[in-house]
Design an enzyme around this catalytic site. Structure first.
Site: not given
Length: 374
Positions: A213, A300, A332
């Protein structure tokens, strides 16, 4: 924490910033602290579940972060009863590595905090992986971490850094990161490497960086901004185009729109958008040096798989050294055990090739993961 949700009495405060510390605020809180202290001076509290009347607690404890013990505490009689141990602690305790809290100054004097995991009986400089957490409004807690143990087992030191901008260390520390993505927040990662090298912990010629991330952003940025420091990167579920990402600020990151402005600036300002473009790895692929392993899930919904896809295409078009590990059914992060097996195998082979650590090589669980569904 409140062991009895009906009495409106806070029993204890637990801090994990520099190791676990318990501040008792009631008699039950003092009993709880004394019972935990029986397990050693350094004990992580993984979590607990209380009975309705607050007398009993089922507690997950990790003495010295070497896996978990499960304990039933009787706060009335001040006794503990073992409920068992995590498999890794039961079978492999003598092979697990401890996690040390370390502190050192950044180049501007700001004190940084990190978690250091080294293979047991480690001596002298060794290959190191710098771990960058996501967020950036988040922080890493002292405690047992399975993936760090995996890397230590393969011969790497791991330094997981709470860089400026992380929460959990006070408002001033978090504020020091506002507007500093790609700049001082990246400097902190370089300063962490330099500290580890100066302390004879890390081999300066064998440093990798890994994060997901925002941590993926920082890992990618490291390879285009400081490629002489970092020899390889594992870039996972990454934000790679800040201007594009600003159109879809994810709730998942725990940032309100106001904090987005504080960390990244107001995109209504053309100067801010220019900074976003200049500090985006997607616009600096030509500066990429060294091998990277890109990890992403096609589902994602936080940063969007398309950012990774664009980065890989641009890197391949420029003949950069890029590997891809793409999961069709992940988002994600990795949720399926089969994905985690494949991820671990690729990571250990990638790091062994470029940093010189150990790889466990082929394992029977790999083909099994292809045929067994959750």
């Amino acid at each position: 924490v409140n062991f009895d949700p009906w009495d409106d009495q806070i029993d204890a405060a637990i801090s994990t910033a520099l190791g676990t510390k318990i501040l008792p605020l009631s008699e039950r809180g003092k009993i709880f602290a004394d019972l935990v202290a029986q397990y050693g001076d350094a004990v992580e509290i993984g979590g607990f579940t209380e009975s309705v009347d607050g007398r009993f607690l089922s507690v997950d404890l990790s003495p010295d972060t070497l896996g978990y013990e499960f304990v039933l505490m009787d706060l009335q009689n001040q006794t503990t009863t073992s409920l068992g141990q995590q498999n890794f602690r039961h079978k492999f305790k003598d092979h697990l590595a401890t996690t040390d809290v370390v502190q050192f100054p950044a180049r501007d004097g700001l004190m940084l905090n990190g978690l250091l995991v080294r293979p047991r009986n480690a001596q002298g400089p060794m290959p190191m992986v710098i771990e960058v957490h996501g967020g950036p409004a988040a922080h890493l807690r002292w405690g047992y971490n399975h993936f760090r143990q995996f890397l230590a087992n393969r011969g790497y030191a791991v330094l997981a850094l709470n860089y400026r901008g992380s929460d959990g260390y006070g408002r001033a520390f978090q504020k020091a990161g506002f507007g500093q993505y790609g700049k001082k927040m990246q400097d902190d990662l370089v300063d962490a490497v330099n500290w580890a090298v100066d302390q004879k912990i890390a081999d300066p010629d064998a440093i990798a960086i890994n994060g997901g991330s925002y941590g993926g952003y920082a890992s990618a940025m490291a390879m285009v901004r400081d490629p002489d420091i970092f020899k390889a990167a594992i870039i996972e579920h990454a934000m790679l185009d800040v201007e594009y990402q600003f159109q879809f600020p994810p709730y998942f990151w725990g940032l309100s729109l106001e904090k987005w402005y504080r960390y990244f600036g107001n995109p209504d300002d053309e100067g801010v958008r220019e900074d976003m473009r200049a500090r985006s790895p997607i616009n600096r692929v030509e500066d990429l040096k060294g091998p990277v392993l890109m990890v992403a899930g096609r589902q994602d919904r936080v940063v969007g798989f398309e950012q990774t896809e664009r980065f890989i295409t641009a890197a391949e078009n420029l003949d950069k050294e890029v590997e891809a590990l793409i999961f069709d059914d992940e988002g994600h992060g990795l949720n399926h055990w089969q994905s985690k097996v494949k991820h671990a195998r690729r990571v250990e082979d990638f790091l062994a090739k470029h940093l010189g650590g150990r790889s466990g090589n082929w394992d029977w669980i790999e083909p099994v993961a292809d045929f067994i569904e959750d």
